[in-house]
Design a protein around this motif. Structure first.
Motif, PDB file in Angstrom:
ATOM      1  N   GLY A 167       0.781  -1.231   0.000  1.00  0.00           N
ATOM      2  CA  GLY A 167       0.000   0.000   0.000  1.00  0.00           C
ATOM      3  C   GLY A 167       0.806   1.271   0.000  1.00  0.00           C
ATOM      4  O   GLY A 167       0.307   2.330   0.402  1.00  0.00           O
ATOM      5  N   ARG A 168       2.047   1.242  -0.502  1.00  0.00           N
ATOM      6  CA  ARG A 168       2.887   2.436  -0.489  1.00  0.00           C
ATOM      7  C   ARG A 168       2.943   3.114  -1.856  1.00  0.00           C
ATOM      8  O   ARG A 168       3.714   4.033  -2.064  1.00  0.00           O
ATOM      9  N   THR A 169       2.157   2.631  -2.798  1.00  0.00           N
ATOM     10  CA  THR A 169       2.078   3.230  -4.122  1.00  0.00           C
ATOM     11  C   THR A 169       0.726   3.920  -4.289  1.00  0.00           C
ATOM     12  O   THR A 169      -0.220   3.651  -3.556  1.00  0.00           O
ATOM     13  N   ALA A 170       0.642   4.802  -5.266  1.00  0.00           N
ATOM     14  CA  ALA A 170      -0.592   5.538  -5.540  1.00  0.00           C
ATOM     15  C   ALA A 170      -0.886   5.472  -7.029  1.00  0.00           C
ATOM     16  O   ALA A 170       0.012   5.249  -7.858  1.00  0.00           O
ATOM     17  N   LEU A 171      -2.154   5.686  -7.356  1.00  0.00           N
ATOM     18  CA  LEU A 171      -2.574   5.593  -8.750  1.00  0.00           C
ATOM     19  C   LEU A 171      -1.838   6.597  -9.625  1.00  0.00           C
ATOM     20  O   LEU A 171      -1.554   6.332 -10.790  1.00  0.00           O
ATOM     21  N   ARG A 172      -1.515   7.759  -9.080  1.00  0.00           N
ATOM     22  CA  ARG A 172      -0.831   8.791  -9.866  1.00  0.00           C
ATOM     23  C   ARG A 172       0.572   8.358 -10.286  1.00  0.00           C
ATOM     24  O   ARG A 172       1.150   8.921 -11.221  1.00  0.00           O
ATOM     25  N   HIS A 173       1.146   7.375  -9.617  1.00  0.00           N
ATOM     26  CA  HIS A 173       2.496   6.927  -9.953  1.00  0.00           C
ATOM     27  C   HIS A 173       2.550   6.237 -11.315  1.00  0.00           C
ATOM     28  O   HIS A 173       3.598   6.223 -11.959  1.00  0.00           O
ATOM     29  N   ALA A 174       1.451   5.635 -11.741  1.00  0.00           N
ATOM     30  CA  ALA A 174       1.468   4.827 -12.964  1.00  0.00           C
ATOM     31  C   ALA A 174       1.908   5.660 -14.171  1.00  0.00           C
ATOM     32  O   ALA A 174       2.780   5.252 -14.942  1.00  0.00           O
ATOM     33  N   ALA A 175       1.302   6.828 -14.353  1.00  0.00           N
ATOM     34  CA  ALA A 175       1.652   7.675 -15.495  1.00  0.00           C
ATOM     35  C   ALA A 175       3.093   8.150 -15.404  1.00  0.00           C
ATOM     36  O   ALA A 175       3.798   8.236 -16.424  1.00  0.00           O
ATOM     37  N   LEU A 227       0.954   1.175 -23.960  1.00  0.00           N
ATOM     38  CA  LEU A 227      -0.277   0.756 -23.305  1.00  0.00           C
ATOM     39  C   LEU A 227      -0.039  -0.464 -22.419  1.00  0.00           C
ATOM     40  O   LEU A 227      -0.597  -0.559 -21.320  1.00  0.00           O
ATOM     41  N   GLY A 228       0.799  -1.380 -22.901  1.00  0.00           N
ATOM     42  CA  GLY A 228       1.117  -2.550 -22.089  1.00  0.00           C
ATOM     43  C   GLY A 228       1.851  -2.183 -20.810  1.00  0.00           C
ATOM     44  O   GLY A 228       1.555  -2.717 -19.727  1.00  0.00           O
ATOM     45  N   PHE A 229       2.802  -1.257 -20.919  1.00  0.00           N
ATOM     46  CA  PHE A 229       3.545  -0.832 -19.730  1.00  0.00           C
ATOM     47  C   PHE A 229       2.623  -0.123 -18.734  1.00  0.00           C
ATOM     48  O   PHE A 229       2.747  -0.314 -17.514  1.00  0.00           O
ATOM     49  N   TYR A 230       1.720   0.706 -19.243  1.00  0.00           N
ATOM     50  CA  TYR A 230       0.803   1.425 -18.353  1.00  0.00           C
ATOM     51  C   TYR A 230      -0.138   0.445 -17.653  1.00  0.00           C
ATOM     52  O   TYR A 230      -0.406   0.579 -16.448  1.00  0.00           O
ATOM     53  N   ALA A 231      -0.631  -0.540 -18.398  1.00  0.00           N
ATOM     54  CA  ALA A 231      -1.494  -1.549 -17.781  1.00  0.00           C
ATOM     55  C   ALA A 231      -0.737  -2.334 -16.712  1.00  0.00           C
ATOM     56  O   ALA A 231      -1.285  -2.639 -15.640  1.00  0.00           O
ATOM     57  N   LEU A 232       0.516  -2.658 -16.997  1.00  0.00           N
ATOM     58  CA  LEU A 232       1.332  -3.368 -16.006  1.00  0.00           C
ATOM     59  C   LEU A 232       1.550  -2.512 -14.762  1.00  0.00           C
ATOM     60  O   LEU A 232       1.542  -3.026 -13.632  1.00  0.00           O
ATOM     61  N   ALA A 233       1.730  -1.205 -14.935  1.00  0.00           N
ATOM     62  CA  ALA A 233       1.879  -0.305 -13.784  1.00  0.00           C
ATOM     63  C   ALA A 233       0.603  -0.288 -12.948  1.00  0.00           C
ATOM     64  O   ALA A 233       0.659  -0.315 -11.708  1.00  0.00           O
ATOM     65  N   LEU A 234      -0.552  -0.251 -13.592  1.00  0.00           N
ATOM     66  CA  LEU A 234      -1.816  -0.265 -12.861  1.00  0.00           C
ATOM     67  C   LEU A 234      -2.003  -1.574 -12.106  1.00  0.00           C
ATOM     68  O   LEU A 234      -2.475  -1.581 -10.954  1.00  0.00           O
ATOM     69  N   VAL A 235      -1.646  -2.678 -12.729  1.00  0.00           N
ATOM     70  CA  VAL A 235      -1.744  -3.980 -12.050  1.00  0.00           C
ATOM     71  C   VAL A 235      -0.825  -4.019 -10.835  1.00  0.00           C
ATOM     72  O   VAL A 235      -1.193  -4.524  -9.771  1.00  0.00           O
TER      73      VAL A 235
END
Length: 254
Positions: A167-175, A227-235
């Motif tokens: 839980g130390r990551t945030a959604l904004r980190h993905a981009a 797109l693949g990298f961004y999806a992997l970041a979200l996962v």
């Protein structure tokens, strides 16, 4: 004769315009729970840093430093070596761990390294194989490939799952994380355009080889990979917030 002291002294009434110091003050966690050393995390992270550094060193000794350092794989492993060396130091000194933005980016880049190598670049159909007619490497180059693309991603994932607070990551980190791989693809194209046609390894990876795929094909490959990298970041972020805490299993999660 003095009056007896009451057992319970009532609180003073609140003064208008002045906030209560008890409710407004912030007490850091380190003031309640004393920081402790984590020798197992320290030892394992030193091991991870040495594995990544060993793979990079073998590749540097076998080829030109400027050429080797231009690869995404090498840069990701250098990041792993530095990040885990710092993390090991912090775990031994009972200091706060590195931020989730840094550790999450390190995890994402080394996972990308392993997935792209094993799913796209190694003896796969579609024109993206890097082995070609020469076949798979042998000897020390083979050892370096296994360390850089297989062993390092596995041990980094193991540290994340078994030794890192969730839980130390945030959604904004993905981009933010995806920016570096995209900048790297642009760097590869600029580097290839600056080299003369026919130069060996003019384009570092087959999916950015303009001579073979053209700029239109490269744009499509870049869009798919981005797109693949961004999806992997979200996962990665989703799993980070859903997985249990391996450090304090009984700790309450927000």
């Amino acid at each position: 004769m003095t009056a007896p002291i009451p057992r319970d002294i009532p609180d003073l009434p609140a003064i208008p315009g002045i906030a209560s110091p008890i409710t407004s003050s912030f007490v850091p966690a380190t003031a309640v729970v004393a920081p402790t050393r984590r020798p197992r995390a320290t030892a394992f992270r030193i091991f991870v840093a040495l594995v990544a550094a060993a793979g990079v060193t073998i590749d540097l000794l076998a080829g030109s430093a400027l050429h080797v350092l231009a690869y995404f794989t090498i840069q990701a492993n250098i990041l792993v070596a530095v990040t885990f060396a710092v993390s090991a130091r912090r775990a031994w000194a009972a200091r706060r761990p590195l931020s989730g933005a840094v550790t999450g980016a390190t995890l994402l880049y080394i996972v990308i390294t392993g997935l792209v190598y094993h799913l796209i670049l190694t003896d796969r159909p579609g024109g993206f194989s890097m082995t070609g007619e020469a076949g798979a490497p042998t000897g020390w180059p083979w050892v370096a490939d296994q360390l850089l693309h297989t062993v390092t991603p596995i041990v980094v994932i193991a540290d994340w799952l078994l030794l890192t607070h969730p839980g130390r990551t945030a959604l904004r980190h993905a981009a933010t994380w995806v920016l570096y791989p995209l900048f790297y693809l642009v760097f590869s194209l600029i580097r290839g355009a600056m080299l003369a046609p026919g130069t060996p390894d003019r384009y570092l990876y087959p999916f950015v080889d303009v001579d073979r795929h053209g700029y239109v094909g490269i744009l499509g490959n870049t869009a798919i990979l981005g797109l693949g990298f961004y999806a992997l970041a979200l996962v990665t972020i989703a799993v980070d917030h859903l997985r249990p805490d391996p450090v304090r299993p009984r700790a309450r999660r927000p």
